[in-house]
Each structure stands twice: as C-alpha cells, then as structure tokens.
Design a protein around this motif. Structure first.
Motif, PDB file in Angstrom:
ATOM      1  N   ILE A 169      -4.318 -35.924 116.966  1.00  0.00           N
ATOM      2  CA  ILE A 169      -5.134 -36.320 115.249  1.00  0.00           C
ATOM      3  C   ILE A 169      -4.077 -37.549 114.634  1.00  0.00           C
ATOM      4  O   ILE A 169      -4.841 -38.285 114.130  1.00  0.00           O
ATOM      5  CB  ILE A 169      -4.979 -34.950 114.449  1.00  0.00           C
ATOM      6  CG1 ILE A 169      -5.848 -34.026 115.050  1.00  0.00           C
ATOM      7  CG2 ILE A 169      -4.650 -35.319 112.842  1.00  0.00           C
ATOM      8  CD1 ILE A 169      -6.008 -32.788 113.987  1.00  0.00           C
ATOM      9  N   LEU A 170      -2.762 -37.690 115.142  1.00  0.00           N
ATOM     10  CA  LEU A 170      -1.997 -38.957 114.504  1.00  0.00           C
ATOM     11  C   LEU A 170      -2.747 -39.993 114.979  1.00  0.00           C
ATOM     12  O   LEU A 170      -3.094 -41.012 114.197  1.00  0.00           O
ATOM     13  CB  LEU A 170      -0.729 -38.438 114.829  1.00  0.00           C
ATOM     14  CG  LEU A 170       0.062 -39.579 114.461  1.00  0.00           C
ATOM     15  CD1 LEU A 170       1.449 -39.076 114.011  1.00  0.00           C
ATOM     16  CD2 LEU A 170       0.493 -40.676 115.723  1.00  0.00           C
ATOM     17  N   LEU A 171      -3.101 -40.004 116.208  1.00  0.00           N
ATOM     18  CA  LEU A 171      -3.522 -41.409 117.027  1.00  0.00           C
ATOM     19  C   LEU A 171      -5.126 -41.746 116.343  1.00  0.00           C
ATOM     20  O   LEU A 171      -5.120 -42.735 116.153  1.00  0.00           O
ATOM     21  CB  LEU A 171      -3.754 -41.084 118.459  1.00  0.00           C
ATOM     22  CG  LEU A 171      -3.926 -42.330 119.099  1.00  0.00           C
ATOM     23  CD1 LEU A 171      -3.007 -43.535 119.213  1.00  0.00           C
ATOM     24  CD2 LEU A 171      -4.168 -42.139 120.700  1.00  0.00           C
ATOM     25  N   ASP A 172      -5.889 -40.591 116.283  1.00  0.00           N
ATOM     26  CA  ASP A 172      -7.259 -40.982 115.749  1.00  0.00           C
ATOM     27  C   ASP A 172      -7.126 -41.464 114.353  1.00  0.00           C
ATOM     28  O   ASP A 172      -8.096 -42.248 113.906  1.00  0.00           O
ATOM     29  CB  ASP A 172      -7.984 -39.518 115.920  1.00  0.00           C
ATOM     30  CG  ASP A 172      -8.354 -39.014 117.390  1.00  0.00           C
ATOM     31  OD1 ASP A 172      -8.159 -39.928 118.160  1.00  0.00           O
ATOM     32  OD2 ASP A 172      -8.634 -37.976 117.573  1.00  0.00           O
ATOM     33  N   ARG A 173      -6.167 -40.845 113.690  1.00  0.00           N
ATOM     34  CA  ARG A 173      -6.114 -41.189 112.300  1.00  0.00           C
ATOM     35  C   ARG A 173      -5.897 -42.709 111.981  1.00  0.00           C
ATOM     36  O   ARG A 173      -5.833 -43.193 111.107  1.00  0.00           O
ATOM     37  CB  ARG A 173      -5.263 -40.077 111.437  1.00  0.00           C
ATOM     38  CG  ARG A 173      -5.957 -38.999 110.941  1.00  0.00           C
ATOM     39  CD  ARG A 173      -5.320 -37.884 110.734  1.00  0.00           C
ATOM     40  NE  ARG A 173      -4.536 -38.153 109.521  1.00  0.00           N
ATOM     41  CZ  ARG A 173      -5.152 -37.952 108.181  1.00  0.00           C
ATOM     42  NH1 ARG A 173      -6.381 -37.228 108.013  1.00  0.00           N
ATOM     43  NH2 ARG A 173      -4.353 -38.055 107.110  1.00  0.00           N
ATOM     44  N   VAL A 174      -4.717 -43.078 112.874  1.00  0.00           N
ATOM     45  CA  VAL A 174      -4.472 -44.539 112.826  1.00  0.00           C
ATOM     46  C   VAL A 174      -5.456 -45.501 113.198  1.00  0.00           C
ATOM     47  O   VAL A 174      -5.705 -46.271 112.694  1.00  0.00           O
ATOM     48  CB  VAL A 174      -3.269 -44.655 113.695  1.00  0.00           C
ATOM     49  CG1 VAL A 174      -2.831 -46.427 113.821  1.00  0.00           C
ATOM     50  CG2 VAL A 174      -1.857 -44.141 113.206  1.00  0.00           C
ATOM     51  N   ILE A 175      -6.431 -45.014 114.269  1.00  0.00           N
ATOM     52  CA  ILE A 175      -7.380 -45.775 114.761  1.00  0.00           C
ATOM     53  C   ILE A 175      -8.394 -45.773 113.563  1.00  0.00           C
ATOM     54  O   ILE A 175      -8.876 -47.002 113.510  1.00  0.00           O
ATOM     55  CB  ILE A 175      -8.128 -45.276 116.199  1.00  0.00           C
ATOM     56  CG1 ILE A 175      -6.689 -45.470 117.282  1.00  0.00           C
ATOM     57  CG2 ILE A 175      -9.226 -45.689 116.386  1.00  0.00           C
ATOM     58  CD1 ILE A 175      -7.280 -44.766 118.576  1.00  0.00           C
ATOM     59  N   ASP A 176      -8.892 -44.690 113.091  1.00  0.00           N
ATOM     60  CA  ASP A 176     -10.112 -45.031 112.002  1.00  0.00           C
ATOM     61  C   ASP A 176      -9.528 -45.350 110.885  1.00  0.00           C
ATOM     62  O   ASP A 176     -10.237 -45.167 109.537  1.00  0.00           O
ATOM     63  CB  ASP A 176     -10.897 -43.569 111.981  1.00  0.00           C
ATOM     64  CG  ASP A 176      -9.938 -42.415 111.404  1.00  0.00           C
ATOM     65  OD1 ASP A 176      -9.259 -42.523 110.437  1.00  0.00           O
ATOM     66  OD2 ASP A 176     -10.553 -41.300 111.762  1.00  0.00           O
ATOM     67  N   GLY A 177      -8.342 -45.651 110.558  1.00  0.00           N
ATOM     68  CA  GLY A 177      -7.830 -46.362 109.481  1.00  0.00           C
ATOM     69  C   GLY A 177      -7.207 -45.171 108.261  1.00  0.00           C
ATOM     70  O   GLY A 177      -6.987 -45.826 107.223  1.00  0.00           O
TER      71      GLY A 177
END
Lengths: 356, 503
Positions: free
Chosen positions: B118-126
């Motif tokens: 979730i952490l990685l996804d949230r960095v990717i989608d801003g």
C-alpha cells in the motif's frame, strides 16, 4: 425514552406502585446487568494475560479513553500556538523581503536579480506561513468525525442509488426480474472484497489529478464507495418490498382519478412505501457503520478503523486498552445513529408500531 | 538572526499586528493574502524605525549584511510522507519532531501505512509525496518487479537493523548438531551449517521447511537467502512462472507482515524468519524463538531502508526534494551524535519520540533494546552492538551506487531479474535510481549554512562506489564494479556468461 417514562409519570402523580415497577425494570435491572458485566470483565482481565498482551480492565480502558481525550486537547492547544508562531514568522518574512528589496535598489546587477528573486521567495514563504495548517497526526476525536463524514457520504451515495432502483423494481416485475441476479449475488459480498475494486475505479477516475487539487481524497472516496456498495442492499430490497406491497385499493383510486405516472408515484406509491423504505435505510446505516471500520483499516482512510489498526500494530502496553475504548465508542456511535434513524422513520410511519 | 532581533525588541508591536491579522483571518472566509501581510509588515517597520530614532540607535547599514546567496524556492511546502511502524523510520520522525523540516520551510505530515504494498502504491499514485521504503522497492519498481513505475532515492535511511530468528525447537536441534552452540555465549557469527541437516531431514520426510520474510524485494529476503545459501541450503529461485521464488527450494520462504512474525512462529506456520526490530527482540522477550544472527554479521554495514519518491515528483518539485534531504541529513546526524567516549547521546530521546502512538508506538523499553547499542540473542547472550542501527556514520545516509548494484546482483542471482544483463546495465540502472547529485546539493547547502561539517560527507571526487569488501558471512568479495563476477562467485544462484563482464 422508556427509561425516563416512569419518572415522569411518577412526578405527574400516577399510580406509584406501577411506576416503581417500571423503574425497577427499566433502570435498576439494566444497571445491575451492567454492573455484573463490568465485574465479569474485571475478572476476565485478571485472568487473560499472555506474553504478547493482556485483556484490559474496565479501569484501564476508562483511563486510556481519558488519556486519548487529553491528548486531543493538548494537540489542539499546540496547534493553536503553532499557528500564532507561524503568523509572527510570516510578518518577519515580509519585513525581511522588504529589506532585501531595498538592498537590491543599491546593489550591482547580478546581486540585484538574486536579491529580488530571494525577496519574492520570502514573500511566498510569508503567505504560506500565514496560511499554515497544522500537520500533526489526527487525534482520536478527529478520527471520530472523519468516520462519521465517511459513513454519511457513503450512506447518501447508497440511498441515491438504492431508492430509485428499488422503486423501479417494485413498480415493474420485469425490471425486478432483471435486477434479481445482481441483488442476490452482490448482497452477501464483504467489504474486503469490494475495496480493491472500488480502489481501482477511484484511482482510474483520479489518474490525471494530483492530491490536494481534487475535492475529495482518494482514500476517503475508496472508503465511502466501499461503504455504499455494502450498505445499499437493505434499502434496495426494502424499497422494492414497500413499493410492491402498496395497497391495491390505493392504486385503484389512482386509476379512477386518472393520475399520471409521476402523480401516482409522488402521491400514492412513495408515501405508502416510506415506512418500509426507512426500515431499510436504518439497516443500511447500521451495515455502513459496521463496514466502515473495516474499510478504513484497509483504505488507509483516516478514521476509527485506521486508529484501531494503528493501535494494533503499535503493540504497546496501552494498545488493548485503547482498542477496547474505541470499541465502546464505535458501539455508542452506532447506537446513536440507529436511534436517529428510528426517529426519522417514526416521523413518516403513520402510526406503525415502532419496534426497537 | 535579524528576524529574531526585531521579534525580541518589539514584542508589543508584533502582538498588535497579530491581533490585526487574526481579525482579518477570522472575519473573512478568504485566506491571508500578500496585501494583508505587506500592510502588517509596513506597520511593523514603521514602528521599528520610530523606536530606533527615539532611542538614538543607528540602523545597521546594508554593507554589514551577509553575502548574497540564493534562497531555495520551495515548490510544494505541504507534504505527506508515509512510513511503516519500524524503528528505522527514525530520520523522518526526527526531522519532523526536531523542526528540521520547518527550518526548510516545509510542513510535513508523516502517516503510518498498513503494509509495504500500500505504501508503494500510494507513492506511485501521488497520495504520498515520499516514503520510508525498503531499499529494494525503488529498484524493483523501476526495473519492473511486481509494479513498474520509476521511483528514485537520494537519501539512504540506515544500515543494518535486521535479524534472523528460529523457533525454540529448531534451535535445540541446531544445538544438537553443533555442541558449540550449547555454550551460554556461542561463537558468532552463527552460520546455517547446523541448520542444514535439519532441513535435509525435513526434505527426506517430505515436509516443507517454511520460513518468513517481509516482502519479495526486501533486504530481509536477500539476507535470509544469503545466510541459507552460504551454508549450502537452497532457498529457491524465481522465474517468470514462479513468482513465489520456490523453484528447487529446500526452504520455502513466504511473505509475512513484520508484526505478525512472532505469532506466526508461535503457531508453527513458519520455523524461522528474517525481520527488522523490534520483532526479533520480541521473540526473545516472549520466549518463543532465538535470534541466531543479525544482518550486521551477514554483511557489515549493509544498506536497509531508503527515502523514496517517484521520479515524476522529483521532476516537478526539485527544490522541495533538496530541502527534504537537507532536513533528513540533519536528522540522521542528530541520531548518530556521540560524546567524547563514543556513547550515543540522543538515542534515549529518539526512543521516547518513536514510542509515541502516532509513530512506532511500541513501549519505550522494547524500542530501546535495539536502538541503544546492544542485542539480546538469548537471556545468557547479550552483546554490545553499537553499529546495529547506523543512520549517519560510515556515510550511511549517502546513496551509494554500489549499494544499489548489490540489490541488483541479488535480484539476478535469485531470478527476479529473469534475463542475463551485461555489467554496464548494472551501473546504468543504479544511476537511474540512486541520485547522489541531489544529496550533494543538499549537503553543500548545509555546509554553507554551517550546520554540518564538510568532512561528514564523502570527498568531492568520490564516485559512489564503496570499497570492495569481503565482510560477508561467506567471505565472498563484493566489488560493485564487477557485478557479473560477484554473481558467478556464489555456489548457489544463477550463473552468468563471463563475456557479459566486459559489456
């Protein structure tokens, strides 16, 4: 309020014996039951102790709750002080910017451009500092409000979808037949399954916008959409039932009066099916509140669910007491929501008995 | 300095202005504008001048002021960073709590995330501007293991900090295989040699030997594989079809979230695990397992977590990124501050801050166990490990290309990188992901501001490659300039064509 009723009647001078029985039933008995529950809870707390944690006692839970509220007060005070500081800083940035501008007027060319751009940056900083918003983590009280906001948004979304579809299902058996498979299949799906799908849709919808530029947070929408998907079914099914079971006499009257389709809908069908519709809405809100906690946990939406999850991950000695306190708060809020819906339903039900 | 000076000398004027500003802010729905501030500043200046005239003081002449230097133009002052509840998020937390972010004009919110994905996804989608990441995450995301989206790092958060723990039952069997381990303080490092017969026995019995790690591209995954393979135990390959990494495996490694490690071990689902603190110490405290080694023993000063942002974010907000790195460098330095005797002076306070419920949240006592420089292997075996958590010393915060290359070699060794790559690819990829130039800009500014000494940073001619080292548990030598040779030096693992070395 059945709790207050005997007292009021007693004060009004009605039969004391009957009213005392009422007090015993609605006040004493529940109080004794709660006392027994607390005693059992205390006893359990003394027994259930493992290496990784222990069941919190009622006292520990109460203290944890008090601490959470104290932390909230403290945070508010700190934030206010910080805002003052920032305001003071903003004026200073401005003064410094003006100084640089004055200096620039007597400086050589290369220095001049740097000084002027620095002054501009300082002015920008001044405005930012003046409009500072606190960046502290949300407190327990903040989380409660976020959760309520999310659940109401999701619930309204669900109502906007479920009521029209329910009315159509009730009015047309053909439409109902078309919708039945979806209702049957999607009704029992858990929020944990809806969440990733809701997330992918929301992220797709927001793919071209940066956070902060959009009106809603992505996490908030994901959480709210999950609440909607889980909570729209009771309203839908009950509305269908309500509309389908409108008294045939009413419909015959409508036919005799030659009411148009819209008139029939507004004058006859909707009023007649409102009580059942509200019964559905009440269940929907309850389901929504229950689902929200799970959705918050997974969607990273700030709220009570995230609070509980973070506490679980903390694993400190206070963890379980704080979780127990949130459980009670979640329950009480659920109760208040339920009562509110009952009040609303009673407003529209024509003398129907109000089952609790 | 000048600012403070005025502030102290004319508090009543400021108070007046504040009231004025507050009324502006309070009355209208609009935010405070530039004009409001200019008016306020003008008033303050006027009051100040009058006072100077009245006191007969001379105003400081412009020539006395400092040389002209550029101020960093921050594009995005309000930021949100994510972290996972582990002690190595400390630089982020300290930069916020000690006001280092504020000094740079940033208001930062740090938010706990529920898991690495979730952490990685949230960095990717801003949704997050940046995050505390596993060092393998920016690398995996950039070259396309799992998710594909370029993530870069300009700041390494720490070295070391992990351990490998086995269950009591396995520990007893290991002791039977190697009587040396029965001593209250056995010789360290403990290799997996005494574990091999146990794994072989499981294999003969047709039973799976399960162990846990935290994420497919985590340091923990590569460390436990390194430790096992150094003793001839095969931890399994990845390939296109098998993304669980269990091809030819003697030991089945699976992903388990850090906080659930001890309970999963207790339940018997896994027989051992590799995880960061406090989850190894927790096993000792609860008596459910025995830490056999730390990653400091597997590779001295190995990279662990990094501060990652998306490449796009960096392009959009380059100055903001520099400001963030400046604050993080100061935080790292504060964490590793030592007195004349070499004792860490700020760690106690750091533990207090980290134990707050919005950060790591565990009890201070648990956090202190690994942060204050000792490590408990068994009740009888408490060892000083001053370098168990390194945040700044030994250039730990510098994004060394060689650290990135090491992860790439391990990804290739275990087949997460499915195709053979030439040596040049390793160097180029490292340059895509690790951004020492941003770190250099930030450190140069700090040196100019007099906040950090220049000798705390690598020399100007340093090329980003740490010296070749053989401080590994298997004694292999790692030279990041020869990744192909390093991959081929292992007994267990994918082998490369040696012609790739020259390409």
């Amino acid at each position: 309020m059945p709790v207050l009723e005997p007292f009021v009647r007693l004060a009004a001078g009605e039969d004391p014996k009957e009213q005392l029985a009422g007090i015993a039933k609605y006040v004493l008995l529940p109080a004794v039951a709660v006392a027994i529950f607390l005693a059992m809870w205390s006893a359990a707390a003394k027994t259930i102790i493992t290496e990784s944690g222990e069941l919190p006692s009622p006292t520990a839970t109460w203290l944890a709750g008090k601490e959470l509220f104290a932390m909230h007060q403290q945070q508010r005070a700190d934030d206010a002080a910080k805002k003052q500081d920032k305001l003071m800083q903003a004026v200073q940035f401005m003064v410094d910017a003006k100084k640089l501008e004055r200096r620039a007027s007597s400086a050589n060319d290369t220095d001049k451009t740097t000084l002027l751009s620095n002054a501009l940056i300082l002015k920008k900083k001044a405005v930012q500092a003046a409009n500072y918003t606190p960046t502290s983590a949300p407190t327990f009280v903040d989380q409660i409000f976020t959760s309520l906001k999310t659940v109401f948004f999701g619930f309204i979304l669900a109502t906007v979808i479920a009521v029209p579809v329910g009315v159509l299902c009730g009015m047309s058996s053909w439409f109902n037949a078309a919708m039945t498979p979806f209702i049957q299949i999607f009704k029992p799906v858990s929020p944990l399954a809806w969440l990733p799908l809701a997330a992918v849709v929301i992220i797709w919808a927001y793919r071209n916008s940066q956070p902060g530029e959009t009106f809603f947070d992505k996490a908030f929408l994901i959480s709210a959409a999950t609440v909607s998907l889980c909570s729209l079914w009771p309203t839908l099914v009950n509305t269908t039932l309500g509309v389908a079971s409108v008294d045939k006499d009413y419909l015959n009257v409508a036919r005799v009066l030659k009411l148009s389709w819209w008139q029939k809908l507004y004058k006859i069908i909707l009023p007649a099916s409102l009580p059942l519709m509200f019964a559905g809405l009440r269940i929907s809100l309850g389901v929504g509140w229950m689902v929200l906690i799970a959705a918050d946990m997974l969607a990273q939406n700030p709220g009570l669910g995230k609070f509980v999850w973070d506490e679980f991950q903390n694993g400190s000695s206070l963890t379980y007491a704080r979780i127990a306190f949130s459980v009670i708060v979640i329950g009480v809020i659920g109760l208040v929501l339920d009562r509110t819906m009952i009040c609303l339903r009673n407003l529209v039900s024509f003398g129907n008995p109000a089952a609790a | 300095m000048q600012m403070l000076h005025i502030g102290l000398r004319a508090p009543h004027h400021l108070l007046l202005l504040l009231l004025m500003l507050a009324s502006i802010a309070g009355c209208s729905s609009n935010a405070i504008t530039l004009e409001d501030l200019e008016a306020a500043a003008a008033k303050l200046e006027k009051a100040d001048e009058e006072r100077v005239v009245a006191d007969g003081e001379t105003a400081s002449s412009p020539t006395e002021e400092s040389a002209v230097t550029e101020i960093l133009n921050i594009e995005k002052p309000n930021l949100k960073f994510g972290f996972i509840k582990l002690t190595d998020c400390a630089p982020l937390v300290i930069a916020k709590e000690k006001g280092y972010f504020e000094d740079e004009g940033l208001s930062v919110e740090v938010e706990a995330q529920s898991n690495w994905k979730i952490l990685l996804d949230r960095v990717i989608d801003g949704q997050l501007d940046g995050a505390h990441m596993l060092a393998g995450q920016p690398i995996g995301a950039t070259i396309g293991i799992g998710t594909t989206s370029p993530i870069i790092t300009a700041y390494s958060l720490d070295y070391n900090g992990n351990g490998i723990t086995v269950s009591n039952e396995i520990w007893t069997k290991m002791q039977e295989n190697d009587p040396e381990l029965k001593k209250p303080q056995p010789k360290h490092p403990i290799s997996a040699n005494s574990l091999k017969p146990i794994v072989d026995q499981y294999k003969r019995d047709g039973k799976d030997f399960n162990m846990g790690m935290v994420f497919p591209v985590s340091t923990h995954n590569y460390e436990i594989r390194y430790w096992l393979a150094a003793s001839g135990i095969h931890p399994g390959f990845y390939n296109e079809q098998n993304i669980q990494g269990t091809v030819d495996a003697d030991v089945i490694l699976s992903v388990t979230p850090p906080p659930q490690m001890p309970s999963t071990l207790e339940a018997g689902t896994i027989l051992g695990y590799c995880v960061g603190e406090p989850w190894n110490q927790k096993a000792v405290v609860d008596g459910i397992g025995v830490p056999v080694t730390t990653n400091y023993d597997i590779w001295k000063n190995n990279p662990e977590k990094v501060f990652g942002v998306s490449e796009q974010w960096n392009e959009k907000y380059p100055n903001t990124h520099i400001a963030v790195v400046k604050a993080l460098i100061r935080a790292g330095k504060w964490l590793d501050e030592k007195d004349a005797d070499g004792n860490l002076v700020n760690r106690q306070e750091a533990c207090q801050i980290l134990s707050k419920k919005d950060y790591v949240g565990a009890d201070v006592g648990v956090i202190e166990k690994s942060m204050l420089g000792t490590f408990v292997f068994q009740k009888s075996d408490v060892r000083p490990m001053p370098d168990f958590n390194v945040f700044f010393d030994h250039q730990a915060s510098f994004p060394h290309y060689s650290d990135c290359v090491w992860f790439l070699t391990q990804m290739r060794r275990w087949g997460q990188i499915t195709e053979p790559k030439p040596a040049s690819w390793y160097a180029e990829t490292a340059k895509k992901i690790y951004k020492p130039s941003i770190y250099r800009k930030a450190s140069a500014m700090l040196v100019a501001e007099g906040k950090v000494d220049a000798d705390a940073f690598p020399a100007a001619d340093y090329d980003g490659y740490r010296e070749p080292t053989s401080e590994f548990i298997d004694g292999n030598t790692y030279d990041a300039k020869d990744p192909i040779g390093y991959i081929n030096s292992f007994t267990i693992g994918n082998k490369e064509d040696s012609t790739l070395e020259k390409q």
